[in-house]
Scaffold this motif. Structure first.
Motif, short mmCIF file in Angstrom:
data_model
loop_
_atom_site.label_atom_id
_atom_site.label_comp_id
_atom_site.label_asym_id
_atom_site.label_seq_id
_atom_site.Cartn_x
_atom_site.Cartn_y
_atom_site.Cartn_z
N LEU B 57 0.83 -1.19 0.00
CA LEU B 57 0.00 0.00 0.00
C LEU B 57 0.87 1.24 0.00
O LEU B 57 1.92 1.28 0.62
CB LEU B 57 -0.88 0.00 1.24
N GLN B 58 0.38 2.27 -0.70
CA GLN B 58 1.15 3.50 -0.77
C GLN B 58 0.33 4.66 -0.24
O GLN B 58 -0.88 4.57 -0.12
CB GLN B 58 1.56 3.75 -2.22
N GLN B 127 -8.74 0.92 4.33
CA GLN B 127 -8.02 -0.31 4.60
C GLN B 127 -8.46 -0.93 5.91
O GLN B 127 -7.82 -1.84 6.43
CB GLN B 127 -6.51 -0.05 4.66
N ASN B 128 -9.54 -0.39 6.47
CA ASN B 128 -10.11 -0.97 7.66
C ASN B 128 -11.49 -1.45 7.28
O ASN B 128 -12.25 -0.74 6.59
CB ASN B 128 -10.17 0.10 8.75
N LEU B 129 -11.85 -2.65 7.68
CA LEU B 129 -13.10 -3.23 7.20
C LEU B 129 -14.31 -2.40 7.60
O LEU B 129 -15.23 -2.19 6.81
CB LEU B 129 -13.23 -4.67 7.74
N LEU B 130 -14.31 -1.90 8.85
CA LEU B 130 -15.45 -1.10 9.28
C LEU B 130 -15.51 0.22 8.52
O LEU B 130 -16.60 0.70 8.18
CB LEU B 130 -15.36 -0.82 10.77
N LEU B 131 -14.34 0.79 8.28
CA LEU B 131 -14.30 2.05 7.55
C LEU B 131 -14.85 1.87 6.14
O LEU B 131 -15.64 2.68 5.65
CB LEU B 131 -12.86 2.56 7.49
N TYR B 191 -7.27 -4.49 7.77
CA TYR B 191 -7.17 -5.41 6.62
C TYR B 191 -5.90 -6.24 6.69
O TYR B 191 -5.91 -7.45 6.54
CB TYR B 191 -7.22 -4.60 5.33
N ASP B 192 -4.77 -5.56 6.98
CA ASP B 192 -3.50 -6.29 6.89
C ASP B 192 -3.35 -7.31 8.00
O ASP B 192 -2.62 -8.29 7.85
CB ASP B 192 -2.32 -5.31 6.87
N GLN B 197 -5.38 -14.40 8.74
CA GLN B 197 -6.20 -15.27 9.59
C GLN B 197 -6.03 -16.72 9.16
O GLN B 197 -5.72 -17.03 8.01
CB GLN B 197 -7.67 -14.84 9.51
N THR B 198 -6.23 -17.61 10.14
CA THR B 198 -6.12 -19.05 9.82
C THR B 198 -7.37 -19.75 10.34
O THR B 198 -7.31 -20.53 11.27
CB THR B 198 -4.89 -19.65 10.50
#
Lengths: 483, 519
Positions: B57-58, B127-131, B191-192, B197-198
């Motif tokens: 990401l930039q 880059q945040n799921l909620l955002l 996100y990152d 996740q596993t």
């Protein structure tokens, strides 16, 4: 089109072929205010599109299997690869479909006929060069096609069917341009046969000689159409004394496209026949038949248009202006010089090696065709239109073997019915379901509205019944099994 | 840096709504144009600073926001989102430009358009799921209002349908995000972090299915698509342009970013099903388009079909196919925007969109010759004629998906043929033929009606001849997305089907030949 001749990549060739499809559509649709033109432009585009689409499938599959789309790479690859017969056959047939559409071969041949509604300069190119582009790609693809014997057989059958069928159809046309364009299909059928018998050089030579001769023919009839403003041969006649240059061009073009001795197509035909003779002699009969029928057709046109008595539309026809005459005469000279050029490029076979019998046969077939045509059409005693064969046969030929009906009941019907079915399904099933959910929820809300009466005893009753049901359910859930 | 893309339009919207009542429609429009123009220029500047060689990401920005909810303000852009951000900024400006000058309630209209533009940019950048979810929902409100206020005769029905469908979509996506965050017990929405996740495969498949249905409504995938034709037909032209050009891409973007990015193992399980739905979408959309008589409906159903190609490429999930998916997103965005712009002009001048009523519009004296010619260009681009953007994108999609799903790819190609059918029917009926007398006195087409379509057409043709300008953004990111998936496969001891190096080689050897097309 230059790009196709220069490109060494199937991908690029495909892209250029598609652009040709687009330009055909736009050129045919040039006079977009006429109803016939609209249909013709659409049909030309869609017919070619069917071929192009199959070709695209082939290109995608081939690029996945072979890894590259350069023709040189493909040829090398085809020598070494072992494919499953079914896969090779499908691949080959898909690749075959593109040139079939482009070269106006059966069953994708009707677009060329309809495309004659377009302006004439485009017709010149289309009949000589555009169709050759398709054939050129086919020649380049030949090593890949040769992977499957089935594909080669299909190629030959298509070529043979088109060659004979289109020659017959051409004779029954009264539209000047259509009479000639069907013979283009027929000649390209011969080219297909040459590729099918793996004689690539002959196919290329044939494309050259035929292209030049056909371009000349179309230039001359373009001049005729311009001055008479009709394309109907039954409305013409007696143009020869009025338009000498045009007539000369037409005659030279005819002679060049027939197997008449010194001119271009004879040499191509001779080579063709020699190549085929050793492997499958019956194919030579196709060549002779096509040659004869074309001769008949060209003499028919000559007789109806240029000779005979003048009709109202041709009585006052002048020779065309120099803008059209100069290229026509120039091309006439080129056509006449064609054998010399071939000799210069050392494409001519040595005379002593040539099979004299085949040469005689070719010349003879052309002569017989011309003679027969001359007997019918140059002879004022024979009434026109000539009812030489049954009307039903003429009818079928004049309507291109009723191919249009075949399209109508197969592809077109499928697409139209598919579209209708989908639209109906979309409207009534999917959207209907969605709307039903909406209506159902509104309806339930509306009906529940009436339970709000404002009378407390009703509320208490509802409360009581609700509690009762809940308690019963809970009790049943707990002790239900033990009872 | 990136925040400007989001907050400049939203502040602009505030500014416009604070203007006094007396201010005219012209002034509101000019302000909106200026703001959108600044955003566009800023996007261009960012694009020029974008580093093509890295997949990470930039221009990242991180601010804690509501920490108890794990909602942080994280922005970033990579090769997947950069092309879409560019398209979004461009089309927002064009949409404002092509808006009706005498529109009712101009301040509200332009404010809503700007909010929409900002929210979409935010969704692409988050880059945040909620955002992401927040922006995804915020974008819904202005769109609903614009269809409901400035729409056609049945606007109430269409807007409500759109609202309900998209709200359900949002709820499903939120459910999937919550499920992922809670089950992976990392309790974060970054996100990152979640990328590593596993979860067990079965859980992943369930979450992915929820997510896919959610995004599937937005894309739309076929049984979930009926909101789209209604919304398009009722929406005013600029809204249609944004809806087709940008908002549908949110669905495919989300699917790639969160579906493929977060659930790589489950993606492999779901891929055949996704490909099957892609085929259904393509064929269904194309056939349905043939039977329509309203020009906007034809274009809308063609959108359904063409989004199916993106789905197919996404299902194949090879580096090349992801490049193809992104190229197809851009190409569909431009082409459908062009078609909607042109249909909008035709409707504005003739008062109808029925192809059985219109005829002979190509007539040079009294018709709409330039609009008609551009329409032919747009239709041909959509039908995948070489030399234009559509062909490049579709060819990459086919070429790359064929390796994974040969039969499905061949069936999708039939859709390309059908595209030619319905657009030719449209052109033949509406533009060819003789201009009837009742259409003879059309209002004059001014240059300001033409400019947006001309800009888009130039772009379509330019990118068709020079496709690497759009593909170079996404190559490294696509490889990274797939590499991530393959490496994870190794750690999870799932069998790797193909050697890593082999599958990572993007086979772009075909494409450098394209610049030669002109010659």
């Amino acid at each position: 089109m230059t790009g196709i001749a220069l490109s060494d990549s199937l991908f690029l060739s495909y892209a250029l072929l598609e652009m040709l499809t687009l330009s055909t559509y736009l050129l045919v649709g040039f006079w977009y205010a006429q109803p016939l033109v609209i249909g013709a432009a659409r049909d030309a585009f869609l017919t070619k599109r069917v071929g192009d689409l199959l070709l695209l499938m082939g290109v995608v599959a081939l690029s996945t299997i072979a890894g590259s789309l350069d023709f040189t790479h493909l040829a090398l690859w085809a020598e070494s690869v072992q494919l499953a017969p079914l896969g090779a056959a499908l691949l080959g047939l898909a690749l075959l479909a593109g040139p079939t559409g482009k070269c106006a071969q059966f069953p994708l041949n009707l677009w060329l006929d309809e495309a004659m509604e377009g302006p004439n300069p485009a017709s010149i190119l289309r009949n000589s060069v555009v169709v050759a582009c398709g054939a050129y790609v086919l020649i380049n693809l030949q090593p890949v096609l040769a992977l499957s014997p089935l594909v080669l057989t299909v190629l030959m059958v298509l070529g043979a069917m088109t060659a004979i069928g289109a020659s017959l159809v051409a004779i029954a046309q009264i539209d000047l341009k259509r009479a000639l364009c069907h013979s283009t299909s027929a000649y390209l059928g011969l080219v297909f046969l040459a590729v099918g018998t793996q004689q690539d050089e002959v196919a290329l030579m044939f494309l050259l000689t035929h292209g030049i001769a056909k371009a000349l023919l179309f230039m001359s009839i373009g001049a005729v159409i311009l001055t008479t403003s009709t394309q109907d041969v039954t409305e013409m006649g007696g143009l020869a004394p009025r338009m000498p240059a045009t007539t000369l061009a037409f005659m030279v073009g005819s002679a060049a496209s027939l197997g008449l001795l010194p001119l271009g197509c004879f040499w191509a035909m001779l080579e063709w026949a020699e190549g085929v003779w050793t492997t499958s002699p019956w194919l030579v009969s196709i060549l002779l038949l096509v040659n004869g029928l074309t001769g008949f057709n060209l003499v028919r046109v000559l007789g109806l248009v240029f000779l005979g008595t003048p009709k109202p539309k041709t009585r006052r026809a002048p020779e065309v202006g120099w803008l059209m005459a100069v290229p026509m005469i120039a091309l006439t000279i080129v056509t006449l010089l064609m054998p010399l050029m071939l000799q210069q490029w050392q494409l001519l076979p040595a005379w002593q090696d040539a099979d004299l019998m085949l040469a005689t046969l070719i010349v003879l077939s052309g002569a017989v065709g011309c003679g027969f045509g001359g007997w019918l059409y140059l002879n004022p005693a024979v009434s026109k239109p000539v009812d030489f064969v049954w009307a039903s046969v003429r009818e079928v030929l004049a309507y291109d073997f009723r191919l249009e009906r075949l399209y109508a009941v197969s592809v077109v019907l499928g697409v139209v019915q598919g579209a209708r079915l989908t639209a109906w399904f979309d409207r009534y099933v999917i959207d209907g379901l969605v709307n039903f959910v909406g209506v159902a929820s509104i309806f339930s809300g509306e009906s529940l509205k009436y339970t709000i009466s404002g009378q407390s005893r009703n509320y208490l009753l509802t409360l009581f019944i609700g509690t009762l049901i809940t308690l019963t359910t809970v009790a049943w859930a707990f002790w239900g099994w033990t009872f | 840096m990136l925040s400007i893309l989001v907050w400049a339009p939203i502040l602009g919207a505030l500014l416009i709504s604070c203007l006094p009542q007396a201010i005219g429609a012209q002034r509101a429009r000019q302000i909106a144009l200026w703001i959108a123009g600044i955003v566009l220029l800023w996007t261009a500047y960012l694009a020029s600073q974008f580093d093509l060689s890295t997949a990470s990401l930039q221009f990242q920005e991180t601010l804690p926001w509501i920490e108890s909810l794990e909602l942080s303000y994280q922005m970033g852009v990579d090769g997947l989102s950069m092309p879409l951000v560019i398209i979004s900024s461009l089309l927002s400006w064009l949409a404002i430009f092509s808006s009706d000058r005498q529109i009712n309630r101009p301040r509200l209209y332009y404010a809503l358009l700007l909010v929409l533009s900002g929210a979409v940019a935010g969704a692409f950048l988050a880059q945040n799921l909620l955002l992401f979810f927040l922006f995804y929902e915020v974008e819904l409100i202005p769109l609903y209002l614009m269809i409901a206020i400035w729409g056609g005769a049945l606007r109430g029905y269409a807007a409500m349908k759109f609202l309900i469908y998209t709200a359900v979509s949002g709820a499903l996506i939120l459910a999937a995000f919550f499920g992922l965050a809670l089950l992976s017990s990392s309790l974060t929405f970054d996100y990152d972090v979640l990328q590593n996740q596993t979860l067990p495969l079965a859980t992943q498949v369930i979450l992915l299915t929820t997510l896919l249905i959610g995004f599937g409504i937005k894309i739309p995938i076929v049984p979930l698509h009926t909101w789209l034709p209604d919304a398009h037909v009722q929406a005013p032209t600029p809204v249609s342009v944004l809806l087709a050009g940008v908002l549908l891409k949110l669905g495919t973007y989300g699917m790639l970013r969160f579906g493929l990015g977060l659930f790589p193992e489950a993606w492999k399980v779901a891929a055949p099903v996704i490909a099957a739905f892609a085929v259904i979408s393509v064929l269904y959309g194309s056939f349905a388009a043939i039977a329509q008589t309203d020009m906007k409906k034809i274009v809308a159903y063609s959108s359904v079909g063409h989004m199916g190609y993106i789905l197919l490429a996404a299902a194949a999930a090879t580096p090349l196919s992801l490049v193809g998916a992104i190229a197809q997103m851009v190409s569909h965005g431009l082409i459908s925007a062009l078609l909607f712009l042109l249909v909008g002009v035709v409707y504005a001048k003739t008062g109808t969109r029925d192809i059985n009523v219109l005829r002979g519009l190509l007539s040079p004296e009294r018709g709409l010759p330039l609009i008609g010619s551009l329409m032919i260009v747009g239709a041909m681009a959509s039908a995948g004629i070489p030399g234009m953007m559509g062909f490049i994108a579709e060819f990459i999609v086919y070429r790359s998906s064929f390796e994974v799903f040969p039969v499905q790819t061949l069936l999708c190609m039939v859709g390309t043929g059908l595209t030619a059918v319905y657009f030719l029917v449209l052109i033949n009926k509406a533009f060819f033929g003789r201009l009837p007398d009742n259409l003879a006195n059309l209002p004059q087409v001014r240059w300001r009606d033409r400019i947006p379509s001309v800009i888009v057409t130039v772009l379509i043709i330019f990118l068709g001849i020079q496709p690497s300008w759009i593909m170079r953004w996404s190559e490294t990111t696509s490889i990274a997305l797939v590499r991530n998936r393959l490496e994870r496969n190794v750690t999870l001891t799932v069998a790797v089907p193909m050697p890593l190096e082999l599958s990572l080689q993007p086979d772009l050897t075909l494409l450098p030949t394209l610049p030669d097309l002109q010659g």
